[in-house]
Design a protein around this motif. Structure first.
Motif, PDB file in Angstrom:
ATOM      1  N   LEU A  71       0.847  -1.210   0.000  1.00  0.00           N
ATOM      2  CA  LEU A  71       0.000   0.000   0.000  1.00  0.00           C
ATOM      3  C   LEU A  71       0.873   1.247   0.000  1.00  0.00           C
ATOM      4  O   LEU A  71       0.638   2.191  -0.750  1.00  0.00           O
ATOM      5  CB  LEU A  71      -0.917   0.007   1.227  1.00  0.00           C
ATOM      6  CG  LEU A  71      -2.068  -0.999   1.232  1.00  0.00           C
ATOM      7  CD1 LEU A  71      -2.755  -1.005   2.583  1.00  0.00           C
ATOM      8  CD2 LEU A  71      -3.087  -0.658   0.135  1.00  0.00           C
ATOM      9  N   GLY A  74       2.364   2.210  -3.222  1.00  0.00           N
ATOM     10  CA  GLY A  74       1.455   2.643  -4.284  1.00  0.00           C
ATOM     11  C   GLY A  74       0.782   1.519  -5.046  1.00  0.00           C
ATOM     12  O   GLY A  74       0.172   1.764  -6.084  1.00  0.00           O
ATOM     13  N   ALA A  75       0.893   0.282  -4.564  1.00  0.00           N
ATOM     14  CA  ALA A  75       0.181  -0.816  -5.234  1.00  0.00           C
ATOM     15  C   ALA A  75      -1.288  -0.767  -4.817  1.00  0.00           C
ATOM     16  O   ALA A  75      -1.609  -0.301  -3.724  1.00  0.00           O
ATOM     17  CB  ALA A  75       0.800  -2.151  -4.838  1.00  0.00           C
ATOM     18  N   ASP A  76      -2.174  -1.251  -5.672  1.00  0.00           N
ATOM     19  CA  ASP A  76      -3.575  -1.279  -5.272  1.00  0.00           C
ATOM     20  C   ASP A  76      -4.041  -2.722  -5.035  1.00  0.00           C
ATOM     21  O   ASP A  76      -3.290  -3.675  -5.252  1.00  0.00           O
ATOM     22  CB  ASP A  76      -4.472  -0.531  -6.268  1.00  0.00           C
ATOM     23  CG  ASP A  76      -4.540  -1.200  -7.625  1.00  0.00           C
ATOM     24  OD1 ASP A  76      -4.057  -2.343  -7.765  1.00  0.00           O
ATOM     25  OD2 ASP A  76      -5.090  -0.578  -8.555  1.00  0.00           O
ATOM     26  N   GLU A  77      -5.278  -2.854  -4.588  1.00  0.00           N
ATOM     27  CA  GLU A  77      -5.797  -4.166  -4.181  1.00  0.00           C
ATOM     28  C   GLU A  77      -5.745  -5.172  -5.331  1.00  0.00           C
ATOM     29  O   GLU A  77      -5.436  -6.341  -5.136  1.00  0.00           O
ATOM     30  CB  GLU A  77      -7.247  -4.028  -3.687  1.00  0.00           C
ATOM     31  CG  GLU A  77      -7.401  -3.288  -2.368  1.00  0.00           C
ATOM     32  CD  GLU A  77      -7.477  -1.779  -2.514  1.00  0.00           C
ATOM     33  OE1 GLU A  77      -7.057  -1.244  -3.567  1.00  0.00           O
ATOM     34  OE2 GLU A  77      -7.943  -1.110  -1.572  1.00  0.00           O
ATOM     35  N   GLN A  79      -3.688  -5.268  -7.920  1.00  0.00           N
ATOM     36  CA  GLN A  79      -2.305  -5.717  -8.167  1.00  0.00           C
ATOM     37  C   GLN A  79      -1.870  -6.711  -7.093  1.00  0.00           C
ATOM     38  O   GLN A  79      -1.196  -7.708  -7.374  1.00  0.00           O
ATOM     39  CB  GLN A  79      -1.356  -4.505  -8.174  1.00  0.00           C
ATOM     40  CG  GLN A  79      -1.576  -3.595  -9.365  1.00  0.00           C
ATOM     41  CD  GLN A  79      -0.833  -2.268  -9.233  1.00  0.00           C
ATOM     42  OE1 GLN A  79      -0.534  -1.819  -8.120  1.00  0.00           O
ATOM     43  NE2 GLN A  79      -0.546  -1.644 -10.354  1.00  0.00           N
TER      44      GLN A  79
END
Lengths: 111, 356
Positions: A71, A74-77, A79
């Motif tokens: 998180l 900057g990764a999202d759910e 990914q």
């Protein structure tokens, strides 16, 4: 005394492993720090790989740690879940591909 | 385009956290939680900052009102459609203009809210500030542009006055954006960004600056600004053909509705611990409170927008526009409290993004 095999608070004590083997522990943490620095792969990509491996290894400490790190990087759910599917696919594939070994052995023994 | 608000403001809910004194009690472990953290004043004193002093005043930031067409879950202003009473009047804006004109070191007027464009004097004020030759920043929530016909020409107005647009977009996906800002916000924001691009904002060679603000949609710290900017540029261009100039990564400070979220979700202590652990002394010299004055809708003066929302007024002789005394302000000690850890964590955080 309550017995439990996993306490999320223990993650913060990870560094304490150097208490009983300082030289090796220090080398491990130096190397660990170096591995996760931005290089040919971004920090976000490395965090996603770590998250996938954490699941393959079923390490609850690592899952907590790298869910947060993903998180923060900057990764999202979507990914993160895809990364876990990659781990699961390799785990499943690794089990199934050994079926060829089983088949070879059974064929050798059978008439 | 309709936006579905997920909640009301703390004030209209009658929530205890709408009381700034109560928030300060929470931050100091005396209400709602007994979690204790090192005092921020002691932490920066250990780096030699016994009194944090300002540098010459450069940015005059005005919180022009708390009225907004959105009720974002993390809003430190507790703004929303139900905050109709707190809007700066024309006489107060005129006083702001006098001061802006009289202090040569002020180069930028940073207008925030709420949705600043909903203040009926917004356009007049922007035009007047531009006549003084000062740069104007409009902290635009994007969706206001498409919220009502009367705002559809905002991109043209802003372009005509060469206003720098700084807009929140917490992520380049609908789920992450809407969970923080309300259902329908992402699609409306994309539409508004396209309208801003269409008049030249974010496009090379136009001189029209469109910056985006990323802040985490939850109890975690932002990634590096450079990394996020590259990812936002790539994804917004690929998916929506949108261009922008820079991305600012801003940390959520534990006040108002974000503090409410932290307490309700059981993340308060862990989040504060993260901020404290990530304290970076290299951020202190560049803190925005050092070159900024923040003005509230009713004309009071604060070191920053966060202190404003905690009602921590400047520690100077004049605490109101009517008693504005630049000499006293330049010598004031900046008022600090536990929320300041939010601006010194990691690479630091300010209205212009990372510090260190």
């Amino acid at each position: 005394m309550e017995k439990k095999y996993f306490d999320p608070a223990d993650l913060k004590k990870f560094g304490n492993i150097t208490e009983w083997q300082e030289a090796m522990g220090k080398k491990f943490f130096d190397w660990y720090g170096e591995v996760f620095k931005e290089g040919a792969l971004t920090e976000r990509e490395k965090a996603l790989i770590a998250l996938a491996v954490a699941h393959a290894e079923a390490c609850p400490y690592c899952i907590d740690a790298y869910s947060s790190t993903c998180l923060e990087k900057g990764a999202d759910e979507e990914q993160m879940m895809e990364a876990i599917h990659v781990a699961a696919a390799i785990k499943g594939g690794a089990t199934l591909v050994n079926g060829v070994q089983m088949m070879n052995h059974v064929k050798k023994l059978s008439m | 385009m309709a936006i579905k608000q997920r909640s009301k403001s703390l004030k209209s809910r009658g929530d205890g956290l709408s009381d700034t004194f109560f928030q300060l009690q929470v931050l100091n472990g005396k209400q709602a939680t007994d979690a204790q953290f090192p005092k921020f004043v002691d932490t920066i004193a250990s780096n030699g900052y016994t009194d944090l002093k300002p540098v010459p005043l450069e940015i005059f930031q005005i919180n022009i009102g708390k009225l907004c067409n959105q009720t974002c879950a993390h809003c430190h202003v507790d703004a929303g459609p139900d905050r109709k009473e707190e809007n700066m009047d024309k006489a107060t804006l005129e006083r702001c203009l006098d001061i802006i004109a009289s202090v040569p070191s002020i180069h930028t007027v940073d207008i925030t809210g709420g949705a600043p464009e909903m203040n009926p004097h917004f356009r007049w004020f922007v035009a007047e500030v531009r006549k003084l030759g000062k740069k104007v920043i409009d902290r635009c929530n994007l969706t206001i542009v498409v919220a009502n016909k009367k705002y559809h020409d905002l991109p043209d107005f802003l372009a005509q006055h060469q206003v720098q647009v700084v807009s929140s977009l917490p992520y380049f996906s609908k789920s992450r954006t809407d969970s923080q800002r309300g259902d329908g916000v992402f699609e409306a924001s994309i539409q508004a960004l396209k309208m801003l691009n269409a008049v030249g904002y974010g496009k090379e060679g136009t001189g029209l600056t469109l910056d985006l603000v990323y802040n985490p949609s939850g109890a975690f710290l932002p990634a590096s600004q450079e990394t996020l900017q590259a990812e936002f540029k790539r994804q917004l261009k690929r998916k929506y053909a949108i261009d922008f100039n820079s991305l600012y990564a801003i940390t959520n400070l534990p006040i108002s509705r974000f503090l409410d979220y932290l307490l309700q979700s059981g993340n308060y202590a862990e989040y504060m611990e993260k901020l404290v652990e990530a304290y970076n002394p290299a951020t202190v010299d560049g803190l925005m409170c050092r070159n900024t004055i923040s003005v509230s809708w009713d004309g009071y003066l604060y070191d920053c927008d966060f202190n404003q929302m905690l009602d921590l007024k400047v520690a100077a002789k004049g605490q109101h526009l009517n008693d504005f005394d630049i000499a006293s302000l330049q010598n004031r000690p900046i008022v600090l409290n536990q929320h300041c850890y939010g601006c010194t964590a990691g690479a630091g955080s300010s209205c212009g993004g990372e510090i260190a």
